[in-house]
Write an enzyme that holds these catalytic residues in place. Structure first.
Site: not given
Ligand code: AP5
Length: 211
Positions: A13, A86, A125, A158, A169
């Site tokens: 994402k 989410r 990552r 992270r 997660r």
């Molecule tokens: P990346 O693009 O970073 O993936 P992502 O989907 O953004 O993953 P996140 O881990 O950031 O998502 P998340 O939803 O768990 O975390 P968030 O920060 O929102 O890619 C991942 C890796 O893969 C990278 O190394 C990249 O280079 C690689 N990659 C990407 N695309 C690729 C491809 N096509 N091919 C190969 N490699 C690739 O949330 C963190 C925490 O915040 C949650 O756990 C929760 O505690 C809290 N939180 C956030 N939002 C909410 C909400 N709405 N409600 C409740 N709690 C929340």
């Protein structure tokens, strides 16, 4: 067009949002990034969120919804919601907010990636402590180990990308976020994109959908 980009942790994402910002002049609203900024700034919101994030649990809906409402109220246009909603409760609250603010969502794009690939993406990552740039030790390494190519900042893992937290997660995703697929199918907004391909190929499909 305003978009929702959703999928499991590690689905890509953030990576796709970064491309949409650069190439389509869109604005990213990432709840994860907003929480990380609040933690860095040592705010009360950050303290509340950190306790949940470090354990891999979702931050309570009331906290997240209030935070998103504040951002939308600033009049942001052409936005990508990354990581929000989410839960079904968040999706319902979002509908209410959008109605109130006379805004609409064009598509809810679901990035589909198999579980075993997600594990590898998350454990590998690395992120820049300073500018937030995202890397991967195999598929997108920094030129100089531990140093950000963009800003020269320190590149780290992270806290919630440690193997013991990733399991929680992914479970939270299955239980609370996966039901959003049906929610947006019923709303006629759902589109699935195969996220298990080269980043550029994933982007090209998203671009076609929004054009
Ligand atoms: P990346 O693009 O970073 O993936 P992502 O989907 O953004 O993953 P996140 O881990 O950031 O998502 P998340 O939803 O768990 O975390 P968030 O920060 O929102 O890619 C991942 C890796 O893969 C990278 O190394 C990249 O280079 C690689 N990659 C990407 N695309 C690729 C491809 N096509 N091919 C190969 N490699 C690739 O949330 C963190 C925490 O915040 C949650 O756990 C929760 O505690 C809290 N939180 C956030 N939002 C909410 C909400 N709405 N409600 C409740 N709690 C929340």
């Amino acid at each position: 067009m305003n978009l929702i980009l959703f999928g499991a942790p590690g689905a890509g994402k953030g990576t796709q949002s970064e491309l949409l910002i650069k190439r389509k002049d869109m604005t990213q609203i990432s709840t994860g990034d907003l929480f990380r900024a609040a933690i860095k700034g040592k705010t009360e919101l950050g303290q509340q969120a950190q306790a949940f994030m470090d354990k891999g649990q979702l931050v309570p809906d009331s906290i997240v919804i209030g935070m998103v409402e504040e951002v939308l109220a600033k009049g942001v246009k052409n936005f990508i919601l990354d990581g929000f909603p989410r839960t079904v409760a968040q999706a319902q609250a979002l509908d209410e907010l959008l109605n109130k603010m006379h805004l609409t969502i064009g598509k809810a794009i679901f990035l589909e990636v198999p579980m075993e690939i997600l594990m590898d993406r998350l454990t590998g990552r690395r992120v820049c402590k300073n500018c937030g740039a995202v890397y991967h030790i195999v598929s997108k390494p920094t030129t100089k180990e531990g140093v950000c190519d963009n800003c020269g900042g320190e590149v780290i893992q992270r806290n919630d990308d440690k193997a013991e937290v990733i399991g929680t997660r992914l479970k939270a995703y299955e239980e609370f976020t996966s039901p959003l697929k049906d929610f947006y199918k019923k709303a006629g907004k759902f589109t699935a994109v195969d996220g298990n391909r080269e980043t550029e190929n994933v982007y090209n499909e998203i671009e076609k959908i929004i054009s």
